[in-house]
Scaffold this motif. Sequence first.
Motif, PDB file in Angstrom:
ATOM      1  N   GLU A 148       0.831  -1.209   0.000  1.00  0.00           N
ATOM      2  CA  GLU A 148       0.000   0.000   0.000  1.00  0.00           C
ATOM      3  C   GLU A 148       0.863   1.254   0.000  1.00  0.00           C
ATOM      4  O   GLU A 148       0.592   2.218  -0.723  1.00  0.00           O
ATOM      5  CB  GLU A 148      -0.905  -0.022   1.225  1.00  0.00           C
ATOM      6  CG  GLU A 148      -1.873   1.165   1.295  1.00  0.00           C
ATOM      7  CD  GLU A 148      -2.767   1.106   2.514  1.00  0.00           C
ATOM      8  OE1 GLU A 148      -3.535   2.055   2.728  1.00  0.00           O
ATOM      9  OE2 GLU A 148      -2.699   0.103   3.246  1.00  0.00           O
ATOM     10  N   GLU A 149       1.932   1.240   0.817  1.00  0.00           N
ATOM     11  CA  GLU A 149       2.833   2.394   0.857  1.00  0.00           C
ATOM     12  C   GLU A 149       3.509   2.605  -0.495  1.00  0.00           C
ATOM     13  O   GLU A 149       3.681   3.740  -0.955  1.00  0.00           O
ATOM     14  CB  GLU A 149       3.886   2.191   1.947  1.00  0.00           C
ATOM     15  CG  GLU A 149       3.318   2.266   3.362  1.00  0.00           C
ATOM     16  CD  GLU A 149       4.375   1.974   4.418  1.00  0.00           C
ATOM     17  OE1 GLU A 149       5.524   1.651   4.021  1.00  0.00           O
ATOM     18  OE2 GLU A 149       4.064   2.054   5.617  1.00  0.00           O
ATOM     19  N   GLY A 151       2.272   1.727  -3.406  1.00  0.00           N
ATOM     20  CA  GLY A 151       1.255   2.266  -4.301  1.00  0.00           C
ATOM     21  C   GLY A 151       1.035   3.752  -4.079  1.00  0.00           C
ATOM     22  O   GLY A 151       0.911   4.528  -5.042  1.00  0.00           O
ATOM     23  N   VAL A 152       0.983   4.158  -2.811  1.00  0.00           N
ATOM     24  CA  VAL A 152       0.818   5.578  -2.497  1.00  0.00           C
ATOM     25  C   VAL A 152       1.999   6.388  -3.027  1.00  0.00           C
ATOM     26  O   VAL A 152       1.837   7.489  -3.572  1.00  0.00           O
ATOM     27  CB  VAL A 152       0.663   5.777  -0.976  1.00  0.00           C
ATOM     28  CG1 VAL A 152       0.712   7.258  -0.613  1.00  0.00           C
ATOM     29  CG2 VAL A 152      -0.641   5.170  -0.490  1.00  0.00           C
ATOM     30  N   SER A 153       3.228   5.835  -2.881  1.00  0.00           N
ATOM     31  CA  SER A 153       4.421   6.513  -3.370  1.00  0.00           C
ATOM     32  C   SER A 153       4.371   6.671  -4.890  1.00  0.00           C
ATOM     33  O   SER A 153       4.704   7.730  -5.433  1.00  0.00           O
ATOM     34  CB  SER A 153       5.665   5.729  -2.956  1.00  0.00           C
ATOM     35  OG  SER A 153       6.826   6.337  -3.478  1.00  0.00           O
ATOM     36  N   LEU A 155       1.654   6.695  -6.804  1.00  0.00           N
ATOM     37  CA  LEU A 155       0.623   7.679  -7.124  1.00  0.00           C
ATOM     38  C   LEU A 155       1.115   9.100  -6.874  1.00  0.00           C
ATOM     39  O   LEU A 155       0.813  10.021  -7.639  1.00  0.00           O
ATOM     40  CB  LEU A 155      -0.630   7.405  -6.283  1.00  0.00           C
ATOM     41  CG  LEU A 155      -1.441   6.155  -6.668  1.00  0.00           C
ATOM     42  CD1 LEU A 155      -2.590   5.954  -5.682  1.00  0.00           C
ATOM     43  CD2 LEU A 155      -1.985   6.279  -8.085  1.00  0.00           C
ATOM     44  N   SER A 156       1.890   9.267  -5.796  1.00  0.00           N
ATOM     45  CA  SER A 156       2.444  10.590  -5.493  1.00  0.00           C
ATOM     46  C   SER A 156       3.416  11.031  -6.593  1.00  0.00           C
ATOM     47  O   SER A 156       3.394  12.189  -7.033  1.00  0.00           O
ATOM     48  CB  SER A 156       3.153  10.562  -4.141  1.00  0.00           C
ATOM     49  OG  SER A 156       3.724  11.821  -3.850  1.00  0.00           O
ATOM     50  N   HIS A 159       1.440  11.942  -9.656  1.00  0.00           N
ATOM     51  CA  HIS A 159       0.807  13.250  -9.469  1.00  0.00           C
ATOM     52  C   HIS A 159       1.830  14.368  -9.667  1.00  0.00           C
ATOM     53  O   HIS A 159       1.532  15.390 -10.317  1.00  0.00           O
ATOM     54  CB  HIS A 159       0.192  13.329  -8.073  1.00  0.00           C
ATOM     55  CG  HIS A 159      -0.445  14.647  -7.777  1.00  0.00           C
ATOM     56  ND1 HIS A 159      -1.637  15.044  -8.348  1.00  0.00           N
ATOM     57  CD2 HIS A 159      -0.044  15.686  -6.976  1.00  0.00           C
ATOM     58  CE1 HIS A 159      -1.947  16.259  -7.915  1.00  0.00           C
ATOM     59  NE2 HIS A 159      -1.005  16.662  -7.076  1.00  0.00           N
TER      60      HIS A 159
END
Length: 221
Positions: A148-149, A151-153, A155-156, A159
């Motif tokens: 999850e971390e 994936g968040v990284s 996505l960041s 972005h």
Amino acid sequence: MSTVFEGYERQYCELSANLSKICTAAGALNGEQKKQKLSEIKAGVDEAEALIRKMDLEARSLQPNIKGVLLAKLREYKSDLNNNKSELKKLVSGNLNPSARDILLESGMADALTVSADQRDRLMFSTERLNKSGDRIKDSRRTMLETEELGVSILSDLHSQRQSLLHAHDTLHGVDDNIGKSKKILSNMSKRMNKNKCIISTIVVVLVLIMGAILYYKLSK
């Protein structure tokens, strides 16, 4: 796994092992010494029941996958506690009748302690197996959190790249606007230069005609 549950679990295992030792020692005593041991066993059983209740409340407050593992442990602990209660009842009944006590110590108590030992071995084996299952759940949960971390990284980063592209697009759009304005200015300057050339050419032609007329006039006299 819950650290609170593990704390209660550790206390219960230590208490259960101590109760087993006291029960074994109480079976060979008489009189006041035995009564004192029975009081210790009764207090230990009450404390064990309190720990069971605390573990049950803590287990039911956790996530379903972890709760299932902990409730399975509790079933083993409750069975172990019932064995301790049974041993306490036999010791109390044996304390009322010396002859019955001797028979109990020679046969029933030995069998009960053997069953309790076997039950405790099964309990330890089940606890170890459940601990391994809990560790696997913890590893799976840790892997899930790491994924999850990640994936968040990602996505960041995406972005951030999108913002950079939008900024570059805005910059290019501004450059296009400036180029368009520059073309208009150069076009206007070119028109003015052409207009000025026409005016100058006209003035030169007029001056030439005037000078020619003046010369003709002078020469004709």
